[in-house]
Write a protein that holds these residues in place. Structure first.
Motif, short mmCIF file in Angstrom:
data_model
loop_
_atom_site.label_atom_id
_atom_site.label_comp_id
_atom_site.label_asym_id
_atom_site.label_seq_id
_atom_site.Cartn_x
_atom_site.Cartn_y
_atom_site.Cartn_z
N ALA A 189 -6.72 2.40 -2.32
CA ALA A 189 -8.09 2.36 -1.78
C ALA A 189 -9.05 1.80 -2.83
O ALA A 189 -9.92 0.99 -2.51
CB ALA A 189 -8.52 3.76 -1.35
N ALA A 190 -8.86 2.21 -4.08
CA ALA A 190 -9.70 1.70 -5.16
C ALA A 190 -9.50 0.20 -5.34
O ALA A 190 -10.47 -0.56 -5.50
CB ALA A 190 -9.41 2.44 -6.46
N LEU A 191 -8.25 -0.25 -5.31
CA LEU A 191 -7.99 -1.68 -5.42
C LEU A 191 -8.66 -2.45 -4.28
O LEU A 191 -9.20 -3.54 -4.48
CB LEU A 191 -6.49 -1.98 -5.40
N GLY A 192 -8.59 -1.88 -3.08
CA GLY A 192 -9.25 -2.52 -1.94
C GLY A 192 -10.73 -2.71 -2.18
O GLY A 192 -11.29 -3.78 -1.91
N LYS A 234 -4.18 -8.74 -2.32
CA LYS A 234 -2.78 -8.61 -1.91
C LYS A 234 -1.85 -8.60 -3.13
O LYS A 234 -0.92 -7.80 -3.21
CB LYS A 234 -2.40 -9.74 -0.96
N GLU A 235 -2.12 -9.49 -4.06
CA GLU A 235 -1.32 -9.57 -5.29
C GLU A 235 -1.39 -8.26 -6.07
O GLU A 235 -0.36 -7.71 -6.49
CB GLU A 235 -1.85 -10.72 -6.15
N LEU A 269 1.64 -5.47 -6.62
CA LEU A 269 1.99 -5.12 -7.99
C LEU A 269 1.86 -3.62 -8.21
O LEU A 269 2.73 -3.00 -8.84
CB LEU A 269 1.10 -5.90 -8.98
N LEU A 270 0.80 -3.01 -7.70
CA LEU A 270 0.62 -1.57 -7.85
C LEU A 270 1.77 -0.80 -7.20
O LEU A 270 2.33 0.12 -7.80
CB LEU A 270 -0.72 -1.11 -7.26
N VAL A 271 2.14 -1.18 -6.00
CA VAL A 271 3.23 -0.50 -5.31
C VAL A 271 4.53 -0.64 -6.11
O VAL A 271 5.25 0.34 -6.32
CB VAL A 271 3.40 -1.02 -3.86
N ALA A 272 4.82 -1.84 -6.60
CA ALA A 272 6.05 -2.07 -7.37
C ALA A 272 6.04 -1.27 -8.68
O ALA A 272 7.04 -0.63 -9.03
CB ALA A 272 6.21 -3.56 -7.66
N GLU A 273 4.92 -1.29 -9.39
CA GLU A 273 4.83 -0.57 -10.67
C GLU A 273 4.86 0.94 -10.46
O GLU A 273 5.45 1.67 -11.26
CB GLU A 273 3.56 -0.97 -11.42
N LYS A 304 -2.82 -0.48 -15.76
CA LYS A 304 -1.93 -1.58 -16.11
C LYS A 304 -2.07 -2.72 -15.11
O LYS A 304 -2.17 -3.88 -15.48
CB LYS A 304 -0.48 -1.06 -16.14
N VAL A 305 -2.11 -2.37 -13.84
CA VAL A 305 -2.23 -3.38 -12.78
C VAL A 305 -3.60 -4.07 -12.85
O VAL A 305 -3.68 -5.29 -12.75
CB VAL A 305 -1.99 -2.74 -11.39
N VAL A 306 -4.64 -3.31 -13.04
CA VAL A 306 -5.99 -3.91 -13.12
C VAL A 306 -6.09 -4.85 -14.31
O VAL A 306 -6.71 -5.91 -14.22
CB VAL A 306 -7.07 -2.79 -13.18
#
Length: 140
Positions: free
Chosen positions: A72-75, A90-91, A95-99, A136-138
């Protein structure tokens, strides 16, 4: 963001034991609140109420609420005004889901709790590690 999550987790513990459930913030709320504070998203309490059902794996121990709050925060951070394909959002989301899955070995609340939940701190360690994954993702 780890420090903010830790402080938010401790707020509940500042109350007498019998009152702590009244002040509990779930994993989704904590992740969104921490991102709000760290990245000045300007969110009010309505946003935190909106993600409250995501806690506890959508209240059914399915997909982890910490992941959902972070998404939600990334959105909020990366979704662009229309018209757009939202490629960056989307990228970052993928990445967040994978990490997150790499960090916890699963996206499922039940599995994560079985391995990573603390007897004394509940899901506090999960929330802190989820915040680290988020950062990390951000920063990538």
């Amino acid at each position: 963001m780890k420090k903010i999550v830790d402080e938010l987790n401790k707020q509940e513990l500042a109350h007498p034991l019998e009152e702590q459930p009244l002040y509990h913030k779930n994993c989704a709320e904590i992740l969104l609140m921490a991102a709000n504070e760290k990245y000045n998203l300007g969110l009010d309490d309505r946003f935190f109420k909106a993600v409250c059902p995501y806690g506890g794996g959508l209240q059914t121990e399915k997909t982890c609420g910490a992941l959902l709050g972070a998404l939600a925060a990334l959105g909020l951070m990366y979704t662009e005004e229309r018209p757009t394909t939202n490629d960056r959002m989307k990228e970052k989301s993928k990445l967040l889901v994978a990490e997150f899955e790499k960090e916890f070995g699963s996206l499922d609340c039940t599995c994560i709790k079985a391995i990573h939940r603390s007897e004394t701190e509940g899901c506090a360690p999960v929330k802190i590690r989820a915040a680290q994954v988020f950062e990390k993702v951000v920063n990538e």
